[in-house]
Enzyme design. Structure first.
Site, short mmCIF file in Angstrom:
data_model
loop_
_atom_site.label_atom_id
_atom_site.label_comp_id
_atom_site.label_asym_id
_atom_site.label_seq_id
_atom_site.Cartn_x
_atom_site.Cartn_y
_atom_site.Cartn_z
N GLU A 41 64.25 35.20 80.88
CA GLU A 41 64.38 36.43 80.07
C GLU A 41 65.40 37.37 80.70
OE1 GLU A 41 60.75 38.35 78.75
OE2 GLU A 41 59.60 36.52 79.03
N HIS A 94 60.97 37.88 72.90
CA HIS A 94 59.63 37.32 72.73
C HIS A 94 59.51 36.07 73.60
CE1 HIS A 94 55.80 36.52 70.88
NE2 HIS A 94 56.16 35.27 70.74
N ASN A 120 64.61 42.39 69.87
CA ASN A 120 63.36 42.18 70.61
C ASN A 120 63.49 40.92 71.45
OD1 ASN A 120 60.54 42.49 71.27
ND2 ASN A 120 60.07 40.88 69.79
N ILE A 157 53.04 47.12 67.16
CA ILE A 157 53.55 46.62 65.88
C ILE A 157 54.18 47.80 65.15
CG2 ILE A 157 52.83 45.72 63.63
CD1 ILE A 157 50.70 44.09 65.15
N MET A 166 54.85 46.76 73.25
CA MET A 166 53.72 46.03 72.68
C MET A 166 53.05 46.80 71.54
SD MET A 166 54.15 43.40 74.48
CE MET A 166 52.77 42.29 74.42
N THR A 211 62.86 42.25 62.27
CA THR A 211 62.65 42.46 60.84
C THR A 211 61.19 42.88 60.65
OG1 THR A 211 62.12 40.13 60.55
CG2 THR A 211 64.41 40.78 60.13
N LEU A 263 56.46 40.33 62.07
CA LEU A 263 56.33 40.30 63.54
C LEU A 263 56.94 39.03 64.13
CD1 LEU A 263 54.93 41.65 66.06
CD2 LEU A 263 53.04 40.08 65.63
N ASP A 264 57.79 39.21 65.15
CA ASP A 264 58.39 38.09 65.89
C ASP A 264 59.15 37.11 65.00
OD1 ASP A 264 57.41 39.19 68.24
OD2 ASP A 264 55.53 38.08 68.13
C1 GAR Z 1 58.04 39.93 78.66
O1 GAR Z 1 57.63 38.64 79.00
C2 GAR Z 1 58.40 40.00 77.19
O2 GAR Z 1 59.01 38.84 76.71
C3 GAR Z 1 57.03 40.17 76.57
O3 GAR Z 1 56.37 41.07 77.44
C4 GAR Z 1 56.88 40.91 78.77
C5 GAR Z 1 57.32 42.27 79.25
O4 GAR Z 1 57.72 42.22 80.59
N1 GAR Z 1 57.13 40.68 75.24
C6 GAR Z 1 56.25 40.39 74.28
O5 GAR Z 1 55.30 39.67 74.45
C7 GAR Z 1 56.56 41.01 72.95
N2 GAR Z 1 55.83 40.38 71.92
P1 GAR Z 1 58.58 43.41 81.20
O6 GAR Z 1 57.87 44.72 80.87
O7 GAR Z 1 58.53 43.14 82.68
O8 GAR Z 1 59.96 43.34 80.63
#
Ligand code: GAR
Length: 193
Positions: free
Chosen positions: A178, A113, A111, A96, A94, A145, A148-149
């Site tokens: 995910e 998202h 990444n 940037i 988390m 890139t 962001l996102d």
């Molecule tokens: C996940 O949902 C991931 O997609 C999100 O944080 C969570 C991490 O969970 N990522 C973002 O929001 C990035 N912008 P985890 O630590 O259990 O994998």
């Protein structure tokens, strides 16, 4: 050997899903790849324990110890490059990243998202999808890139938004997807690397 370095900030459940897939699918023999290290910007990230228990090298580069983004990114880059990575995997990382950092890993940093990009980049994706009245939500794996996102999409999965969903119930439904698509997308990327 193709070295993977995973960056986390918290729970690390996506990282754990990748570690399990690497073990179960024998990435070492089949893909010549292994998770070389897990690095967190937060010393208290739960995922660090999970990684250590799995016998993976861990490191912390605490963003609070640096005066700015450039200084932090330089230290992070050093910690990553010790492991000569073929691929850098952001898994709930988390922070940037500076354009210079991203350029250094161009084409070899991915990444995940929790939205169907290009919808809802940034934070609070689940609440925003609910507020917008979306009937579908989901997750995107993409190359990183400077923006962001954004970046070329490698994989996506969709889930329904159900009546009565809260950000938490939707997040849990998305997270289960995910854990399926991230290891798969990483393995596919490694196959062609
Ligand atoms: C996940 O949902 C991931 O997609 C999100 O944080 C969570 C991490 O969970 N990522 C973002 O929001 C990035 N912008 P985890 O630590 O259990 O994998």
């Amino acid at each position: 050997m193709k070295n993977i370095v995973i960056l986390i900030s918290g729970t690390g459940s996506n990282m754990a899903a990748i570690l399990h897939a690497a073990e179960r699918e024998r990435w070492q023999t089949r893909l010549g790849a292994r998770v070389a290290a897990v690095i967190s910007n937060r010393p208290d990230a739960k995922g660090l324990l999970t990684a250590a228990e799995a016998g993976v090298a861990t490191a912390v580069v605490d963003h609070k110890a640096y005066s700015g983004r450039a200084e932090f990114d330089a230290a992070l880059r050093e910690a990553i490059d010790v492991h000569e990575p073929t691929l850098v995997v952001l898994a709930g990382f988390m922070r940037i990243l500076t354009p210079e950092f991203v350029a250094h890993y161009a084409g070899r940093i991915v990444n995940i998202h929790p939205s169907l990009l290009p919808a809802f980049p940034g934070l609070h994706t689940h609440q925003r999808a609910i507020d917008a009245g979306c009937k579908l939500a989901g997750v995107t794996v993409h190359l990183v890139t400077a923006e962001l996102d954004h970046g070329p999409i490698l994989a996506q999965a969709a889930v329904p938004v159900l009546p009565g969903d809260t950000a938490d119930t939707l997040a849990a439904r998305v997270l289960s997807q995910e854990h399926l698509i991230y290891p798969r997308a990483v393995a596919e990327w490694l196959q062609t690397a």
